[in-house]
Design a protein around this motif. Sequence first.
Motif, PDB file in Angstrom:
ATOM      1  N   UNK C 133       0.821  -1.211   0.000  1.00 27.00           N
ATOM      2  CA  UNK C 133       0.000   0.000   0.000  1.00 27.00           C
ATOM      3  C   UNK C 133       0.860   1.268   0.000  1.00 27.00           C
ATOM      4  N   UNK C 134       2.000   1.183   0.675  1.00 22.99           N
ATOM      5  CA  UNK C 134       2.921   2.316   0.743  1.00 22.99           C
ATOM      6  C   UNK C 134       3.375   2.769  -0.646  1.00 22.99           C
ATOM      7  N   UNK C 135       3.558   1.818  -1.551  1.00 21.55           N
ATOM      8  CA  UNK C 135       3.971   2.173  -2.905  1.00 21.55           C
ATOM      9  C   UNK C 135       2.841   2.881  -3.646  1.00 21.55           C
ATOM     10  N   UNK C 136       1.619   2.393  -3.502  1.00 21.40           N
ATOM     11  CA  UNK C 136       0.492   3.034  -4.185  1.00 21.40           C
ATOM     12  C   UNK C 136       0.281   4.458  -3.684  1.00 21.40           C
ATOM     13  N   UNK C 137       0.531   4.688  -2.416  1.00 21.18           N
ATOM     14  CA  UNK C 137       0.449   6.067  -1.890  1.00 21.18           C
ATOM     15  C   UNK C 137       1.390   7.008  -2.625  1.00 21.18           C
ATOM     16  N   UNK C 138       2.507   6.442  -3.118  1.00 21.78           N
ATOM     17  CA  UNK C 138       3.501   7.272  -3.791  1.00 21.78           C
ATOM     18  C   UNK C 138       3.470   7.164  -5.311  1.00 21.78           C
ATOM     19  N   UNK C 139       2.417   6.568  -5.848  1.00 17.57           N
ATOM     20  CA  UNK C 139       2.307   6.434  -7.310  1.00 17.57           C
ATOM     21  C   UNK C 139       2.329   7.814  -7.963  1.00 17.57           C
ATOM     22  N   UNK C 140       3.143   7.946  -9.002  1.00 14.02           N
ATOM     23  CA  UNK C 140       3.187   9.191  -9.760  1.00 14.02           C
ATOM     24  C   UNK C 140       3.865  10.346  -9.036  1.00 14.02           C
ATOM     25  N   UNK C 141       4.606  10.057  -7.975  1.00 15.29           N
ATOM     26  CA  UNK C 141       5.217  11.125  -7.164  1.00 15.29           C
ATOM     27  C   UNK C 141       6.646  11.456  -7.589  1.00 15.29           C
ATOM     28  N   UNK C 142       7.123  10.837  -8.663  1.00 17.14           N
ATOM     29  CA  UNK C 142       8.449  11.199  -9.175  1.00 17.14           C
ATOM     30  C   UNK C 142       9.581  10.829  -8.240  1.00 17.14           C
TER      31      UNK C 142
END
Lengths: 159, 159, 159, 159, 159
Positions: C133-142
């Motif tokens: 879930x931690x990765x999805x929180x940072x999706x598209x965050x460069x």
Amino acid sequence: MKVIGIVDTTFARYDMASAAMDELEKTGTGFIFQRYTVPGIKDIPVAAKILFEDYNCDIVMAFGMPGPMPVDKISAQIASTGIMEVQLQEKKHIIEVFVHEDEAMDDNELSWLCDRRAREHALNVYYLLFDKEKLTENAGMGLRQGFPDKGPAGSGHKH
Amino acid sequence: MKVIGIVDTTFARYDMASAAMDELEKTGTGFIFQRYTVPGIKDIPVAAKILFEDYNCDIVMAFGMPGPMPVDKISAQIASTGIMEVQLQEKKHIIEVFVHEDEAMDDNELSWLCDRRAREHALNVYYLLFDKEKLTENAGMGLRQGFPDKGPAGSGHKH
Amino acid sequence: MKVIGIVDTTFARYDMASAAMDELEKTGTGFIFQRYTVPGIKDIPVAAKILFEDYNCDIVMAFGMPGPMPVDKISAQIASTGIMEVQLQEKKHIIEVFVHEDEAMDDNELSWLCDRRAREHALNVYYLLFDKEKLTENAGMGLRQGFPDKGPAGSGHKH
Amino acid sequence: MKVIGIVDTTFARYDMASAAMDELEKTGTGFIFQRYTVPGIKDIPVAAKILFEDYNCDIVMAFGMPGPMPVDKISAQIASTGIMEVQLQEKKHIIEVFVHEDEAMDDNELSWLCDRRAREHALNVYYLLFDKEKLTENAGMGLRQGFPDKGPAGSGHKH
Amino acid sequence: MKVIGIVDTTFARYDMASAAMDELEKTGTGFIFQRYTVPGIKDIPVAAKILFEDYNCDIVMAFGMPGPMPVDKISAQIASTGIMEVQLQEKKHIIEVFVHEDEAMDDNELSWLCDRRAREHALNVYYLLFDKEKLTENAGMGLRQGFPDKGPAGSGHKH
């Protein structure tokens, strides 16, 4: 008894296979060789596969000398891709010992480089077969085969 | 009786297949041919696979003439990658005889080069089928097909 | 208990594997390591496959340092292609941590970059194993590993 | 009754599929078409695989128009690699009919080229299905699809 | 009920996945999403494979943003090659939505382009799942995702 496969080419301009076998014989015992010579580097992967499946090899050394032209560089890439594929099909290492003809300034340096690289990679084959710990001791140490080692970049803290 | 598969193209500008078959017939006996012509080099790999599986071939020669443009070079790379894949699927050699159109200065040299390369690779096919030792004798000797051999770079010590 | 495979090379000039293992040990528990050192990056894929199949690894980190020459770039491409293939064969992630030698201006920056990238990718491994879930929180965050994050380009509306 | 699969894209700027089907219908009988349109060339290979396996196709024509940018050339290479893979998985031909947008000087030439190439490759499909001997008659004759044939380079001696 | 897999990255600088899901929800019903975020584009293929095999997806959208450097272009090529492979293994489409960072002049255009391309490819996914005929109607029409359509080159005669 381990079986070390040797694939080389009539295209290469140095007999790297004999140098590597000589070095391995100086280093230890417990192995025999199976040698298979093909015309060029793109013929290497299927020869390696035959050595693994029909000659019971545990590891293969693949010796090749790509020429200096763009078409030769593409051939080397295709050969390496095939070598990769065979490793994954067999779950065994193929140590690729390629010397590009344009790595050396002249024929003297070229034969020196071929001899050194073949011998130093022969030791890698020995370690992979009999002493894997030796490789981990040298992880991140900037080792090279043929030309001098580059050494570590700085203060890595070993585990 | 060995079966030698022959794949060639209508795109190429020289009938390399006939030159190779002529050379093989001069060299020895104990084989027959199966020929399969396709439009271009990217059609070669599946034709080779069909020759191996449906026509019982023991080895295949693949003749192609990539054009001089970047798109042609990419096509050659894709064709060669497919040829590699078929070899690994069948565990049999495909001897790729490609002459790039821009290897030659003019049409005369181009047809000479095609003829020579086809004939010299035909001998490699013969050795792979009937006399593998001959190839090992020439390991590292800098042999070329078509243009003159480059010869060994220096004092390799044969095994 | 999860098993994290570690593949690295004697060619690289920094011990990235130890940096990553150190970071993982600081981050959490519930895993052990299996380490396998090979000579160069093209030897990585089959080592990763062996780690998955014979050492029961759940994920593998692959550390490599491609050199600055064109031939090194091709080697990196072939290694990455093999790493891709192993992932698809095993249906498990291999996190590739490659630092190209020419990404850094000098040896100091090179070792700093290796250390940072290894540690930041170690966290990605932790998230993939224990907290996706931690990765999805940072999706598209460069996000970047090593050099500073670039951040999002503009007003993306998160789901 | 043979089944000819047709894969094309919404990205291409000419309806090559219709030209090819028109040419095939003028040429002979004994076949039907199955058509599958996808967004871009990288979507072609899996569509071709579906046509072979779920729609019983005997051969597939794949129509695409790669753009002029480097990223488009890479896409074409990946698409062609996938097309190659499907052919080897199915042991059936896919005739790739790609027209690169920068092969033509303007839109008029581009649509002329697309139409010609589609129609001439349609004939190749017909020969592969019904008259393979016709292709062997033209081996090494320097045929082209779209632009004029280049012809043979010199005095090849036909077998 | 169809299952649409969504793979995206923390490396990308725009949340294209959310844009695509928003567009799909505006367009129709009959589907649910499964989302899987990975660090970078080379991690996408195995995530897509997991979505197909373990989460029962019928199609996958893969969102990525390759950087501007040569090493990034190679990464994109490797990622695309893996995406191709997964499609052929699963016989299902993966719609690749990549925006190269250097396609846009600045961050504003970049986020606009990401949003548009994601939304337009979302429609392609909808058509592939529910209305394939719509794609054939647009075959050869020069459609683009993001930037304006180029349109057909000339007088193609539709079938």
